[in-house]
Motif scaffolding. Structure first.
Motif, PDB file in Angstrom:
ATOM      1  N   ALA A 193     -22.275 -13.696 -13.905  1.00 20.01           N
ATOM      2  CA  ALA A 193     -20.918 -13.328 -13.483  1.00 20.01           C
ATOM      3  C   ALA A 193     -19.913 -13.577 -14.603  1.00 20.01           C
ATOM      4  O   ALA A 193     -18.919 -12.860 -14.710  1.00 20.01           O
ATOM      5  CB  ALA A 193     -20.531 -14.121 -12.252  1.00 20.01           C
ATOM      6  N   ASP A 208     -16.423 -13.748 -13.530  1.00 18.92           N
ATOM      7  CA  ASP A 208     -15.841 -12.571 -12.888  1.00 18.92           C
ATOM      8  C   ASP A 208     -16.437 -12.402 -11.481  1.00 18.92           C
ATOM      9  O   ASP A 208     -17.580 -11.966 -11.342  1.00 18.92           O
ATOM     10  CB  ASP A 208     -16.151 -11.334 -13.754  1.00 18.92           C
ATOM     11  CG  ASP A 208     -15.680 -10.057 -13.098  1.00 18.92           C
ATOM     12  OD1 ASP A 208     -14.832 -10.132 -12.192  1.00 18.92           O
ATOM     13  OD2 ASP A 208     -16.163  -8.973 -13.505  1.00 18.92           O
ATOM     14  N   PRO A 209     -15.656 -12.710 -10.429  1.00 21.46           N
ATOM     15  CA  PRO A 209     -16.225 -12.621  -9.073  1.00 21.46           C
ATOM     16  C   PRO A 209     -16.515 -11.185  -8.643  1.00 21.46           C
ATOM     17  O   PRO A 209     -17.295 -10.965  -7.718  1.00 21.46           O
ATOM     18  CB  PRO A 209     -15.136 -13.239  -8.182  1.00 21.46           C
ATOM     19  CG  PRO A 209     -13.886 -13.244  -8.997  1.00 21.46           C
ATOM     20  CD  PRO A 209     -14.272 -13.207 -10.434  1.00 21.46           C
ATOM     21  N   THR A 210     -15.932 -10.205  -9.359  1.00 16.87           N
ATOM     22  CA  THR A 210     -16.181  -8.810  -8.951  1.00 16.87           C
ATOM     23  C   THR A 210     -17.616  -8.368  -9.266  1.00 16.87           C
ATOM     24  O   THR A 210     -18.015  -7.264  -8.899  1.00 16.87           O
ATOM     25  CB  THR A 210     -15.201  -7.837  -9.651  1.00 16.87           C
ATOM     26  OG1 THR A 210     -15.376  -7.963 -11.056  1.00 16.87           O
ATOM     27  CG2 THR A 210     -13.756  -8.109  -9.272  1.00 16.87           C
ATOM     28  N   VAL A 211     -18.348  -9.254  -9.946  1.00 17.65           N
ATOM     29  CA  VAL A 211     -19.749  -8.929 -10.229  1.00 17.65           C
ATOM     30  C   VAL A 211     -20.517  -8.682  -8.922  1.00 17.65           C
ATOM     31  O   VAL A 211     -21.490  -7.929  -8.886  1.00 17.65           O
ATOM     32  CB  VAL A 211     -20.398 -10.052 -11.078  1.00 17.65           C
ATOM     33  CG1 VAL A 211     -20.677 -11.291 -10.243  1.00 17.65           C
ATOM     34  CG2 VAL A 211     -21.687  -9.572 -11.716  1.00 17.65           C
ATOM     35  N   LEU A 212     -20.030  -9.311  -7.865  1.00 19.03           N
ATOM     36  CA  LEU A 212     -20.673  -9.135  -6.552  1.00 19.03           C
ATOM     37  C   LEU A 212     -20.619  -7.673  -6.097  1.00 19.03           C
ATOM     38  O   LEU A 212     -21.509  -7.212  -5.386  1.00 19.03           O
ATOM     39  CB  LEU A 212     -19.978 -10.020  -5.516  1.00 19.03           C
ATOM     40  CG  LEU A 212     -20.507 -11.457  -5.380  1.00 19.03           C
ATOM     41  CD1 LEU A 212     -19.623 -12.261  -4.458  1.00 19.03           C
ATOM     42  CD2 LEU A 212     -21.939 -11.469  -4.880  1.00 19.03           C
ATOM     43  N   LEU A 213     -19.584  -6.980  -6.509  1.00 21.12           N
ATOM     44  CA  LEU A 213     -19.459  -5.570  -6.120  1.00 21.12           C
ATOM     45  C   LEU A 213     -20.549  -4.717  -6.760  1.00 21.12           C
ATOM     46  O   LEU A 213     -20.937  -3.671  -6.232  1.00 21.12           O
ATOM     47  CB  LEU A 213     -18.073  -5.032  -6.503  1.00 21.12           C
ATOM     48  CG  LEU A 213     -16.881  -5.702  -5.803  1.00 21.12           C
ATOM     49  CD1 LEU A 213     -15.572  -5.191  -6.350  1.00 21.12           C
ATOM     50  CD2 LEU A 213     -16.952  -5.468  -4.297  1.00 21.12           C
ATOM     51  N   ARG A 214     -21.051  -5.193  -7.909  1.00 18.20           N
ATOM     52  CA  ARG A 214     -22.140  -4.456  -8.575  1.00 18.20           C
ATOM     53  C   ARG A 214     -23.511  -4.872  -8.021  1.00 18.20           C
ATOM     54  O   ARG A 214     -24.533  -4.365  -8.455  1.00 18.20           O
ATOM     55  CB  ARG A 214     -22.073  -4.693 -10.095  1.00 18.20           C
ATOM     56  CG  ARG A 214     -20.804  -4.110 -10.745  1.00 18.20           C
ATOM     57  CD  ARG A 214     -20.940  -4.042 -12.254  1.00 18.20           C
ATOM     58  NE  ARG A 214     -21.073  -5.341 -12.890  1.00 18.20           N
ATOM     59  CZ  ARG A 214     -20.042  -6.145 -13.185  1.00 18.20           C
ATOM     60  NH1 ARG A 214     -18.808  -5.774 -12.878  1.00 18.20           N
ATOM     61  NH2 ARG A 214     -20.231  -7.301 -13.773  1.00 18.20           N
ATOM     62  N   HIS A 215     -23.491  -5.874  -7.140  1.00 18.25           N
ATOM     63  CA  HIS A 215     -24.736  -6.325  -6.491  1.00 18.25           C
ATOM     64  C   HIS A 215     -24.537  -6.253  -4.977  1.00 18.25           C
ATOM     65  O   HIS A 215     -24.355  -7.277  -4.313  1.00 18.25           O
ATOM     66  CB  HIS A 215     -25.078  -7.756  -6.932  1.00 18.25           C
ATOM     67  CG  HIS A 215     -25.456  -7.854  -8.369  1.00 18.25           C
ATOM     68  ND1 HIS A 215     -26.758  -7.868  -8.804  1.00 18.25           N
ATOM     69  CD2 HIS A 215     -24.699  -7.921  -9.476  1.00 18.25           C
ATOM     70  CE1 HIS A 215     -26.794  -7.949 -10.118  1.00 18.25           C
ATOM     71  NE2 HIS A 215     -25.551  -7.988 -10.553  1.00 18.25           N
ATOM     72  N   LEU A 235     -23.911  -9.182  -1.918  1.00 15.34           N
ATOM     73  CA  LEU A 235     -22.649  -9.194  -1.175  1.00 15.34           C
ATOM     74  C   LEU A 235     -22.924  -9.073   0.332  1.00 15.34           C
ATOM     75  O   LEU A 235     -22.353  -9.821   1.140  1.00 15.34           O
ATOM     76  CB  LEU A 235     -21.757  -8.039  -1.650  1.00 15.34           C
ATOM     77  CG  LEU A 235     -20.344  -8.005  -1.073  1.00 15.34           C
ATOM     78  CD1 LEU A 235     -19.539  -9.211  -1.523  1.00 15.34           C
ATOM     79  CD2 LEU A 235     -19.616  -6.731  -1.501  1.00 15.34           C
TER      80      LEU A 235
END
Lengths: 125, 500
Positions: free
Chosen positions: B463, B466-473, B477
């Motif tokens: 990550a 960057d917490p938005t990495v979850l959106l790519r996984h 999520l």
């Protein structure tokens, strides 16, 4: 489930239980973890996960305390005293000391008869 | 590749049929039956005490021995439920509902036979599903990244915390405490000591045996001592009349749909982390009662009631090993103890298990099937003999098990430090028990702790803040959202205990 003054005592006990655990977590968080972990160059600090866990436990305990103190939540109390811990824990502690100083045979020879006597022979039958 | 896998599977299965392996599985089944019948000893406590005994065996014999105990103790537990109306474990409580009325009506042997057949059928079905599903799941799990793995562990711990204790908050606190204790020792990344207080013995971490033996076996003996001190005696078992020896093919066919349905219920519930045999036996009984035909009186001595409870109870054990073999996640306390046994022998459960120790895994599957057959044979021959053990008083059992706990925790490293630590964990376990903090969730948190830390570290590196990495996984999520929703749902309902 308890009512009246007993219920009030129960709530006071719940509050005390919550505060004692939170105090313990405070000790772990501000004294034990900083004193017992060292930063080590690259990567995450070794104290990272213990700190996250301690904060998480504190949060859960606080939420649980609040939930148990809400009006209408049943207050329960453990039905028996601490005698069992003293009896069985005492037998185990004595057995451990016997194992330490006398070996396996001494441990068995002390633990089994002593346990049998302390727990009341055949009374449990 | 397929041929190579088949060859490994055949070699593993052949290992399971070696006389030494069969011998240790038989020993486990015999001990399991005895433990199931003996008052005060439950499956987790028995497994914890047995781990040190398995220390000197080969990995396959050790796991086969422990699986024999886990399986047969469930089947043995029905004996006290039927004969003296005393469930040895919470999951056997449902068996009492119809088992004891049957015994009082002079059909104790019939009830015991149905319980045995149900246990074996549930166990075989659960084992076959495990064999069929674990490998494909493990292959799939190899593609799972650290983010998904961390999310899965959070989900599993949430379920276990919610279902194993009195409140999800205390359950999660216990699980996090287990992970915290697992962080003691040398930090894997930096190599610096962590939370060891200068104790050299803690550099390798807190010994698993000290934790499992202390918190499961010795704590259980303290809880049994409460019963002894309260002078609650063991009632005499109901004797069976000579004419109560008939359970033929016709009777079997009458109960067969219940056996099969309950096997499916138990297997389904066993796969989900945290639900355990108590939920399975209650759910299966409720379903059987709902589908009752006119004239079938559940709760008053209905043979299908015994079948439903015992079949589902025993289907849970092998099914709960599916997340363990596929993902390395112990879904029950028995699975967590099995992790301990495998770790002692240098085997780390997880998706790579099939690739790195394929022959051993298929050997374990073979040993599980051998245990199912031996359960039937031992149960049929020793039905009456084992029932006599129900009269052994707790005043004998408690001191003997205490001595075994002390010697067992000493055996791992011949270290008194581990023994004193084990006694300390037993006291901690008892305090947790009194204040409704689940010991099972603590233990599972402790077992998954190192893997969780590794996955979490890798996730955080991935990550990079960057917490938005979850959106790519999206899978990670979705699992995290599911965990949150499950957590929120479980805060609204009271829980009942019952992991094993």
């Amino acid at each position: 489930v308890r009512h009246g003054p007993a219920r009030l005592r129960g709530r006071a006990r719940t509050l005390l239980e919550t505060l004692v655990i939170l105090a313990g977590i405070g000790v772990v968080l501000f004294w034990v973890i900083p004193g017992q972990t060292r930063g080590g160059g690259l990567g995450l600090s070794p104290g990272f996960l213990p700190t996250v866990c301690a904060i998480g436990i504190g949060l859960m305990i606080a939420l649980d305390g609040v939930a148990r103190l809400l009006p209408g939540t049943p207050v329960r109390r453990y039905p028996v005293g601490w005698g069992a811990l003293l009896a069985a824990g005492g037998i185990a502690a004595a057995g451990a000391v016997a194992l330490d100083f006398g070996g396996a045979v001494a441990c068995v020879l002390l633990t089994v008869p002593a346990g049998f006597l302390i727990l009341g022979g055949g009374a449990g039958r | 590749v397929g041929d190579a896998v088949s060859a490994v599977a055949l070699l593993g299965m052949a290992d399971a049929l070696r006389p030494s392996t069969v011998g240790f599985v038989l020993l486990g089944v015999l001990l399991g039956y005895a433990i199931g019948v003996l008052p005060g000893l439950n499956r987790p406590a028995a497994l914890a005490v047995a781990i040190p005994l398995s220390y000197y065996m080969t990995p396959l014999s050790a796991v086969g021995f422990l699986i024999g105990i886990a399986k047969a103790s469930g089947a043995g537990g029905a004996t006290t439920a039927i004969l003296i109306n005393t469930p040895g474990e919470p999951n056997a409580a449902v068996t009492c509902l119809d088992g004891y009325p049957l015994a009082k009506a002079g059909r104790a042997k019939t009830a015991l036979k149905v319980a045995l057949y149900g246990s074996v059928i549930g166990d075989v079905v659960g084992t076959l599903v495990l064999i069929a599903v674990a490998k494909p799941l493990a292959t799939l799990a190899l593609r799972v990244g650290p983010l998904e793995m961390s999310a899965l562990m959070v989900l599993a711990l949430t379920f276990i915390a919610a279902l194993a204790g009195a409140s999800i908050f205390r359950g999660l606190a216990a699980g996090l405490f287990g992970i915290l204790v697992a962080t003691i020792g040398l930090d894997a990344e930096t190599g610096t000591p962590r939370l060891t207080f200068g104790q050299v013995e803690l550099l390798d971490g807190v010994p698993l045996l000290a934790v499992t033996v202390g918190m499961l076996a010795l704590t259980e003996m303290i809880i049994q001592t409460e019963e002894v001190l309260a002078r609650r005696g063991v009632p005499a078992p109901i004797a069976s009349p000579p004419e109560d020896d008939r359970f033929g093919w016709r009777d079997f066919r009458h109960v067969l749909p219940t056996f099969l349905r309950s096997s499916a219920v138990g297997t389904g519930i066993g796969i989900l982390p945290g639900l355990g045999p108590t939920v399975a036996s209650f759910a299966s009984y409720a379903l059987a009662k709902r589908l009752a035909r006119p004239g079938e009186r559940f709760g008053e001595g209905e043979i299908k009631g015994v079948a439903a409870a015992e079949t589902a109870d025993n289907a849970v054990v092998p099914a709960s090993f599916i997340p363990l073999f596929a993902l390395g996640l112990p879904g029950s306390v028995s699975a967590a103890i099995l992790v301990g046994a495998l770790t002692i022998h240098g085997v780390t459960p997880g998706p790579r298990l099939f690739a790195e120790h394929g022959r051993l895994v298929y050997g374990i599957f073979g040993a599980m099937l051998v245990a199912s057959v031996l359960m039937l044979v031992v149960g049929r021959i020793g039905l009456v003999a084992f029932a006599r053990l129900a009269r052994v008083p707790a005043t004998v059992i408690v001191p003997v098990v205490v001595a075994l706990c002390l010697l067992g925790s000493y055996a791992e490293n011949r270290s008194m430090f581990a023994v004193y630590l084990m006694v300390g964990f037993a006291a901690l376990g008892y305090v947790m028990h009194r204040f409704d903090y689940s010991r099972v969730t603590f233990l599972i948190g402790f077992v998954i702790g190192p893997q969780f830390e590794l996955s979490l570290r890798q996730s955080l590196v991935l990550a990079n803040g960057d917490p938005t990495v979850l959106l790519r996984h999206p899978a990670a999520l979705a699992i995290l959202i599911l965990a949150l929703l499950a957590g929120a749902a479980f805060t609204r309902r009271p829980q009942q205990g019952g992991l094993a």
